[in-house]
Design a protein around this motif. Sequence first.
Motif: not given
Length: 323
Positions: A155, A158, A295
Amino acid sequence: MHTIIMTGASRGIGRPAAERILRDDPAAHLVLITRGPSGERLAGELAAGLPASGDADGGHSADAARVSHVSADLGSLAEVRSAATTIAGRLDRGELPPLRGFVGNAGIQYTNARTESADGYEATFTVNVLANHVLLRTLMDRFTARSRIVITTSDTHFGDFAHTGGLVPAPVWQAPEVLARTGAFPASDRISGGRRAYSTSKLAAIYLAHEYARRLPAGVDVVTFNPGLVPGTGLTRDADRLSRFAMRWLFPVLNLTPLTNSPSVAGRQLADVALGKVKAPTGSYVSRDRVVPSSDESYDPERERELWEAADRLAGVPVGRAW
């Protein structure tokens, strides 16, 4: 019987994932791609105590080992290509049951963006992106339905505080040939440059998965998996001393909160995704145990196609051929 290929099974979330795959899927033969002489030991440890696989599905001996290994340094595309070719040959000769799974879990993060791979490319991009492409590109026509390909991402792609806690700079996308060179980012000599190379490589992994989802035949699905922040893994083994100390001793305390994930839980989640226990259409992004959007930046067909074509060139894929 069927074959599942796995990278990154020796440590971190990979070891518990491999153990769970073998335990929960007794029809699986797990082929480990490992660096150096560790593969034989790891295969033996994983196979120890497991029940032998049956032969009803593909004529394989009931007492055949359920784990094997092929040696390759993922930082060398020549070695990766050799490993993929070896596996392809074993599949073609019937020495392995049909290929129905791939778990690209290996990953690396450096303290800079100037570390070269054996091929002269930036090492983070080589291991986290190009190695997966070489393996899948070589084997893509050998997957049989129903198959699932899983690539571990992060992640950090992002690039915002909510997902990184300010620990990792946001990705900065550039032409893939630029990303493949050392020194592609500001402060490439420093830790921030290495971490930006990492987050950008994880964005690239999602782009690559999206393009494979378009190109693979029906019944061969590809998804990306985000384990979240997992302290205590070997990901930062090349990091500075303070970062290694924090990841090993301080961040594990956060496992008592929802902010982090433990290696054992993340490994179980990765195995569940690989075995199809998590329902996820091809091209999906699975965060821990559920499908969520990646994202906004990660959905870009033009970049995805550009990356595929560049990865072919960087890896030396002959035009019109698998290799």
